[in-house]
Design an enzyme around this catalytic site. Structure first.
Site, PDB file in Angstrom:
ATOM      1  N   ARG A 258       0.287  -1.426  -0.221  1.00  0.00           N
ATOM      2  CA  ARG A 258       0.078   0.173   0.016  1.00  0.00           C
ATOM      3  C   ARG A 258       0.708   1.300  -0.129  1.00  0.00           C
ATOM      4  NH1 ARG A 258      -4.691  -2.269   4.364  1.00  0.00           N
ATOM      5  NH2 ARG A 258      -5.285  -3.743   3.574  1.00  0.00           N
ATOM      6  N   ARG A 273       1.948   1.287  10.567  1.00  0.00           N
ATOM      7  CA  ARG A 273       1.116   1.495   8.588  1.00  0.00           C
ATOM      8  C   ARG A 273       2.569   2.204   7.821  1.00  0.00           C
ATOM      9  NH1 ARG A 273      -3.330   5.289   7.821  1.00  0.00           N
ATOM     10  NH2 ARG A 273      -3.587   5.888   9.266  1.00  0.00           N
ATOM     11  N   GLU A 345      -6.710  -0.788  14.932  1.00  0.00           N
ATOM     12  CA  GLU A 345      -7.242  -1.483  14.291  1.00  0.00           C
ATOM     13  C   GLU A 345      -6.754  -3.040  13.157  1.00  0.00           C
ATOM     14  OE1 GLU A 345      -8.646  -2.216   9.511  1.00  0.00           O
ATOM     15  OE2 GLU A 345      -9.346  -0.804  10.230  1.00  0.00           O
ATOM     16  N   SER A 348     -11.107  -6.423   9.859  1.00  0.00           N
ATOM     17  CA  SER A 348     -11.765  -6.324   9.512  1.00  0.00           C
ATOM     18  C   SER A 348     -12.525  -6.811   8.313  1.00  0.00           C
ATOM     19  CB  SER A 348     -10.871  -4.646   8.009  1.00  0.00           C
ATOM     20  OG  SER A 348     -12.461  -3.885   8.171  1.00  0.00           O
ATOM     21  N   ARG A 385       0.349  -6.877  11.605  1.00  0.00           N
ATOM     22  CA  ARG A 385       0.336  -5.028  12.930  1.00  0.00           C
ATOM     23  C   ARG A 385       0.501  -5.703  13.998  1.00  0.00           C
ATOM     24  NH1 ARG A 385      -3.869   0.005  11.884  1.00  0.00           N
ATOM     25  NH2 ARG A 385      -3.000   0.078  10.485  1.00  0.00           N
TER      26      ARG A 385
END
Length: 419
Positions: A258, A273, A345, A348, A385
């Site tokens: 990403r 991130r 988070e 999801s 993560r």
């Protein structure tokens, strides 16, 4: 794509969905207008082709001067047909572009609002009270010899890293535990491609508004995936699949990429991130009427994984303005991060209803044998993560980290010791 039948029969549902997302409801009326233009162009082209066919029969029966006159008239009709077909093609392209630009219809049960308007559905576990000053995951990772951000930046740039020693072992153990849970639950484990064609990326809804998040190899016309959801959604593109035995489930193990465009300055410390990470993603194909129940199942499997790493977390119902293009509803599980005094988070799960399958032409046969559009859903089962939550919540005063009991058989260690 949105079901055209719903759009035509009750456009106010689509307008309300747009307003809930914070998008312009006028896009619905623009689509309806171009849909009418397209249908009118199809009708005109069909009528002219029929006229041309009948006229051709007249020419075949005519002789002499009458034939010459009819041939001249025939050229005029042929030009009209050609123009009508050109208009039909142009209208079809305009319609397709307008149709594909619209996000999915939101679930009426989803909370309305922006990023901060989520609803907390439940809290699981209690944040730990430390009798010492806890270290953040980066300091712990450095002490354990598990992370090397400096050399990651040297080799690849900011927000890249090396997982080293027990850090690499911890990630493999975590993902193997997720893979074991998925296969035990009946998922087919997959290692999918991480480079996909534009039509597959577009089919999942990741191009358009989110295109700046994606790495693209222009010379090869391929995209690097940000989640194995993309490849798994494309796995059955242009197919009719068998759903008579219930949902078809896959678990994809892949590296994800990403660009994190627009997030400069956010979470630059450590691995919260980053541009590259590994993930196991659940993906389901099912009948549309089974999608809500399947969504709850995916959430339950996520909660089972979180219980295995023994961290406090909460479940939120994401607000409509924070849903991705494809999602009608999304639940996030956010783990407590002690040094941030905040929930972040970890998982999801999204119900994409028929939106992706309609774009990718994934169908099944109903009880009458008629092809129908399937529904698709996805959910995170473990990612890099998660290491953040494991290290911070299970640290000890001496800098060691106690390994959660369920993870020990996969890691082969009870405690991670500082080097």
């Amino acid at each position: 794509m949105i079901d055209l039948k719903v759009l035509r029969e009750d456009p106010e549902i689509a307008r309300a969905s747009q307003r809930a997302r914070g998008e312009d409801p006028a896009a619905i009326d623009a689509l309806l207008a171009v849909d009418e233009r397209r249908r009118s162009a199809i009708s005109r082209a069909d009528n002219l082709r029929a006229e041309q066919k009948l006229f051709g029969k007249q020419v075949g029966r005519a002789r002499g001067e009458e034939r010459e006159a009819l041939l001249a008239k025939g050229k005029e009709i042929s030009a009209e047909v050609k123009a009508a077909e050109a208009e039909q093609g142009e209208a079809a392209r305009a319609f397709d572009a307008a149709h594909r630009a619209l996000p999915n219809l939101v679930d009426p049960a989803a909370p309305v609002g922006g990023e901060d308007d989520y609803t907390v559905l439940e809290h699981v576990g209690t944040p730990r009270e430390f009798d010492f000053e806890p270290l953040d995951h980066l300091d712990l990772g450095l002490k354990l010899g598990a992370l090397d951000m400096e050399r990651g930046a040297k080799v690849s740039g900011s927000r890249f890293y090396f997982l080293t020693g027990v850090g690499a072992q911890l990630q493999l153990a975590l993902l193997n535990m997720a893979a074991a849970q998925a296969t035990a639950a009946g998922f087919t484990l997959m290692v999918p491609p991480v480079l996909v064609r534009p039509e597959i990326m577009a089919g999942t809804g990741f191009l358009g508004a989110h295109e700046d998040e994606i790495y693209r190899l222009k010379e090869d016309d391929l995209f690097l995936v940000g989640t194995s959801e993309v490849a798994l959604a494309g796995y059955h593109a242009d197919e009719i699949i068998d759903l008579t035995g219930g949902p078809r489930r896959y678990a994809g193990w892949s590296t994800c990429f990403r660009r994190e465009a627009g997030s400069y300055g956010k979470d630059t410390r450590g691995i919260i991130r980053v541009h590259q990470f590994d993930k196991i993603e659940m993906f389901s194909y099912c009948r549309p009427e089974d999608a809500d129940a399947e969504h709850q199942r995916l959430l339950t499997w996520e909660k089972e994984m979180l219980a295995k790493i023994e961290v406090p977390y909460r479940v939120i119902d994401t607000a409509t303005g924070d849903l991705g293009t494809s999602a009608a509803r999304k639940f996030d599980c956010e783990a407590w991060v002690p040094t941030q005094q905040a929930y972040r988070e970890l998982t999801s799960t999204s119900n994409c209803t028929t939106f992706q399958a309609r774009r990718l032409s994934v169908r099944y046969r109903d009880d009458n044998g008629k092809p129908q559009t399937a529904a698709t859903l996805n959910g995170t089962l473990a990612t890099t993560r998660w290491i953040v939550a494991i290290l911070e919540n299970h640290q000890n005063a001496d800098g060691s980290v106690t390994v959660p009991a369920a993870l020990r058989p996969f890691l082969g260690l009870d405690v991670l010791q500082p080097r």
